[in-house]
Design an enzyme around this catalytic site. Structure first.
Site, PDB file in Angstrom:
ATOM      1  N   HIS A   1     -57.849-112.739 -20.040  1.00 48.31           N
ATOM      2  CA  HIS A   1     -58.121-111.350 -19.675  1.00 48.31           C
ATOM      3  C   HIS A   1     -58.780-111.328 -18.303  1.00 48.31           C
ATOM      4  O   HIS A   1     -59.740-112.062 -18.047  1.00 48.31           O
ATOM      5  CB  HIS A   1     -59.052-110.713 -20.715  1.00 48.31           C
ATOM      6  CG  HIS A   1     -59.535-109.354 -20.333  1.00 48.31           C
ATOM      7  ND1 HIS A   1     -58.738-108.233 -20.411  1.00 48.31           N
ATOM      8  CD2 HIS A   1     -60.736-108.939 -19.867  1.00 48.31           C
ATOM      9  CE1 HIS A   1     -59.436-107.181 -20.013  1.00 48.31           C
ATOM     10  NE2 HIS A   1     -60.652-107.583 -19.680  1.00 48.31           N
TER      11      HIS A   1
ATOM     12  N   CYS B   1     -66.099 -98.938  -7.848  1.00 49.95           N
ATOM     13  CA  CYS B   1     -66.021 -98.975  -9.317  1.00 49.95           C
ATOM     14  C   CYS B   1     -67.025 -99.945  -9.935  1.00 49.95           C
ATOM     15  O   CYS B   1     -67.274 -99.895 -11.133  1.00 49.95           O
ATOM     16  CB  CYS B   1     -64.603 -99.308  -9.775  1.00 49.95           C
ATOM     17  SG  CYS B   1     -64.069-101.003  -9.436  1.00 49.95           S
TER      18      CYS B   1
END
Length: 150
Positions: free
Chosen positions: A103, A66
């Protein structure tokens, strides 16, 4: 109270790179493939760049293709908070470090089934890698046992 505390915004701005700050504090995403830990498969742990809290272990990291580091699970699921993310015209599950509210990235259900089926796609900029050989010296002795039988 956790021994791992997020630094103040002023300290984060002073100690993090712009990319690290933007990723962790503003939910930005770093570029794929050219990030620091995508190809790192050394033995060790990955900690929250803002607090130092251990989040992932190298033995749960896998090659996903990815472009970002991919893990099958966090060290402890209670360290991660999941949120619905509808940004960029997609519906995804955002993952944040629960203690620091930083995050980290997103979790998808397309990981290897033999590893539980999840793929935690995590920004390198949200992490700091602690090599196994340095864990005790850097204060992560309590996590060395995670490598037994792996």
């Amino acid at each position: 109270m956790s021994k791992y505390q997020k630094k103040s915004e002023a300290e984060l701005k002073r100690t993090l790179t712009k990319l690290q700050f933007d990723v962790t504090q503003n939910a930005h995403t770093e570029p794929p493939y050219i990030n620091e830990y995508n190809r790192n498969f050394e033995k060790g742990i990955y900690v929250d760049i803002t607090s130092g809290e251990p989040l992932f272990i190298s033995t749960d990291k896998f090659k996903s293709g990815c472009g970002w580091p991919a893990f099958s699970k966090p060290i402890d699921k209670n360290l991660i908070a999941n949120y619905r993310d509808e940004s960029h015209g997609m519906i995804r599950t955002e993952v944040r470090a629960k203690n620091s509210d930083s995050h980290l990235g997103h979790v998808f259900n397309d990981g290897p089934s033999e590893l539980g089926g999840l793929r935690y796609c995590i920004n390198s900029a949200a992490l700091k890698f602690i090599p196994f050989e340095e864990m005790e010296k850097l204060g992560y002795k309590d996590y060395i046992h995670l490598f037994k039988n792996k």
